[in-house]
Design an enzyme around this catalytic site. Structure first.
Site, PDB file in Angstrom:
ATOM      1  N   ASP A 160       0.877  -1.177   0.000  1.00 41.51           N
ATOM      2  CA  ASP A 160       0.000   0.000   0.000  1.00 41.51           C
ATOM      3  C   ASP A 160       0.910   1.221   0.000  1.00 41.51           C
ATOM      4  O   ASP A 160       1.422   1.589   1.045  1.00 41.51           O
ATOM      5  CB  ASP A 160      -0.911  -0.022   1.234  1.00 41.51           C
ATOM      6  CG  ASP A 160      -1.762   1.225   1.373  1.00 41.51           C
ATOM      7  OD1 ASP A 160      -1.805   2.036   0.429  1.00 41.51           O
ATOM      8  OD2 ASP A 160      -2.382   1.391   2.447  1.00 41.51           O
ATOM      9  N   GLU A 190      -0.884  10.644   1.001  1.00 46.48           N
ATOM     10  CA  GLU A 190      -2.223  10.046   0.920  1.00 46.48           C
ATOM     11  C   GLU A 190      -2.654   9.520   2.270  1.00 46.48           C
ATOM     12  O   GLU A 190      -3.818   9.651   2.677  1.00 46.48           O
ATOM     13  CB  GLU A 190      -2.235   8.906  -0.115  1.00 46.48           C
ATOM     14  CG  GLU A 190      -3.635   8.364  -0.429  1.00 46.48           C
ATOM     15  CD  GLU A 190      -4.101   7.222   0.459  1.00 46.48           C
ATOM     16  OE1 GLU A 190      -5.254   6.808   0.325  1.00 46.48           O
ATOM     17  OE2 GLU A 190      -3.320   6.735   1.316  1.00 46.48           O
ATOM     18  N   GLU A 191      -1.712   8.899   2.973  1.00 50.65           N
ATOM     19  CA  GLU A 191      -2.060   8.193   4.222  1.00 50.65           C
ATOM     20  C   GLU A 191      -2.462   9.147   5.350  1.00 50.65           C
ATOM     21  O   GLU A 191      -2.976   8.717   6.367  1.00 50.65           O
ATOM     22  CB  GLU A 191      -0.882   7.313   4.682  1.00 50.65           C
ATOM     23  CG  GLU A 191      -0.532   6.177   3.716  1.00 50.65           C
ATOM     24  CD  GLU A 191      -1.579   5.063   3.682  1.00 50.65           C
ATOM     25  OE1 GLU A 191      -2.583   5.150   4.400  1.00 50.65           O
ATOM     26  OE2 GLU A 191      -1.365   4.110   2.904  1.00 50.65           O
TER      27      GLU A 191
HETATM   28 CO    CO Z   1      -3.023   2.930   3.155  1.00 45.60          CO
HETATM   29 ZN    ZN Z   2      -3.122   3.288  -0.128  1.00 41.37          ZN
END
Ligand code: CO
Ligand code: ZN
Length: 328
Positions: A160, A190-191
């Site tokens: 991820d 993003e996280e």
């Molecule tokens: Co993630």
């Molecule tokens: Zn992700």
């Protein structure tokens, strides 16, 4: 694909500290790009296709990964830490983190922590192995775990979303030409709340947006049958997640392309969590957006697992979509 995943996952890049992974991706895409830029937040924006032709399409896969940031260090070299992104206590205990300078620390917890109670990051610390460690408050680390090849499947930290990064790189390499103006965005942060995709979408003002990211799974023992997604059955075409209702026109574009190209796919309804596509969809006055997902077990653990064929098929699907007219 496996070699690419091994290379990409082993480079540390906690949110906000993506410079190492960004440089690695830049080198990989340079021979195939028409233009490469980096914006103020650190998004790597790669254009393929002439400016002004066809649709302006934004693709996004995030380079950052979850990690930790040191908040306090005592005189014996025990650091307290804050999570970067969705760090789960159960996945921390007994694990290792690696700081950007290469220093490794071990996560454990206070002896008085009650094992009957829920694990809490507040009672955990990073053992830096003594007072002579060179780590300061504010330093960041990524989880540390080697890559394993299990045949059809691979296991690593940071799949991820390095698997999404790999899919974008592979689609770019496969795409000889496109009738569109396509931006491959390797996004940051993003996280911690799809921050990089937010600024990149504003800059690019795309006609349509697609994120490539991991999703949940429903094919391990005793998973509630709510998640109808399995490893190895093809990329999952997102219809809904916790932050977005995918645009039905984008979903149809994905499905009709997959069926025409005979690429396997699954339909995805994810209950919680979201992707960069949410930020694109809500950018400016709104953008039709969707997500191609890679089914991934144990998301946000140091041992995430994907099926490499799902990633290869996702890249083939993207390349096929970008080679034809957008049907809306
Ligand atoms: Co993630
Ligand atoms: Zn992700």
């Amino acid at each position: 694909m496996k070699r690419l995943l091994q290379q990409l996952t082993q480079i540390p890049g906690p949110s906000g500290y993506e410079h190492q992974i960004r440089e690695a991706v830049r080198e990989m895409v340079a021979p195939h790009a028409d233009e490469i830029t980096t914006d103020a937040l650190g998004n790597l924006i790669v254009r393929k296709g002439k400016v002004g032709q066809g649709k302006r399409i934004m693709l996004a896969a995030h380079m950052d990964e979850i990690g930790v940031m040191v908040s306090h260090i005592d005189e014996n070299g025990f650091a307290r830490f804050a999570p970067i992104g969705g760090v789960r206590p159960a996945y921390c205990l007994g694990g290792r983190v690696r700081f950007l300078n290469g220093r490794v620390g071990v996560i454990n917890q206070e002896k008085t922590a009650d094992p009957a109670k829920t694990l809490s990051l507040d009672q955990m610390f990073i053992d830096l192995g003594g007072a002579d460690h060179g780590i300061k408050v504010g330093d960041v680390a990524a989880f540390d775990r080697t890559f394993a090849d299990l045949g059809d499947r691979v296991v690593s930290k940071a799949l991820d979303d390095r698997v999404g990064v790999a899919v974008l790189i592979r689609a770019l390499r496969q795409l000889e030409s496109t009738p569109h103006e396509v931006y491959f965005v390797f996004s940051v942060q993003e996280e911690v709340g799809v921050r990089g995709a937010t600024t990149a979408a504003f800059r690019l003002a795309p006609d349509v947006g697609i994120a490539v990211d991991v999703t949940g799974w429903g094919d391990t023992p005793n998973v509630p049958p709510m998640v109808d997604v399995a490893l190895g059955k093809g990329p999952a075409i997102k219809i809904r997640d916790g932050g977005m209702l995918a645009d039905p026109r984008v979903v149809d574009w994905m499905i009709s392309t997959a069926e025409k190209a005979k690429i396997p796919y699954q339909r995805e309804v994810l209950l919680a969590g979201s992707t960069d596509a949410r930020a694109i969809q809500l950018s400016r006055a709104g953008v039709p957006a969707g997500t191609i997902s890679i089914p991934c077990r144990y998301v946000h653990s140091p041992s995430e697992m994907v099926d490499v064929h799902d990633a290869e098929n996702a890249a083939a699907l993207l390349a096929a979509m970008l080679s034809r007219e957008v049907p809306f």
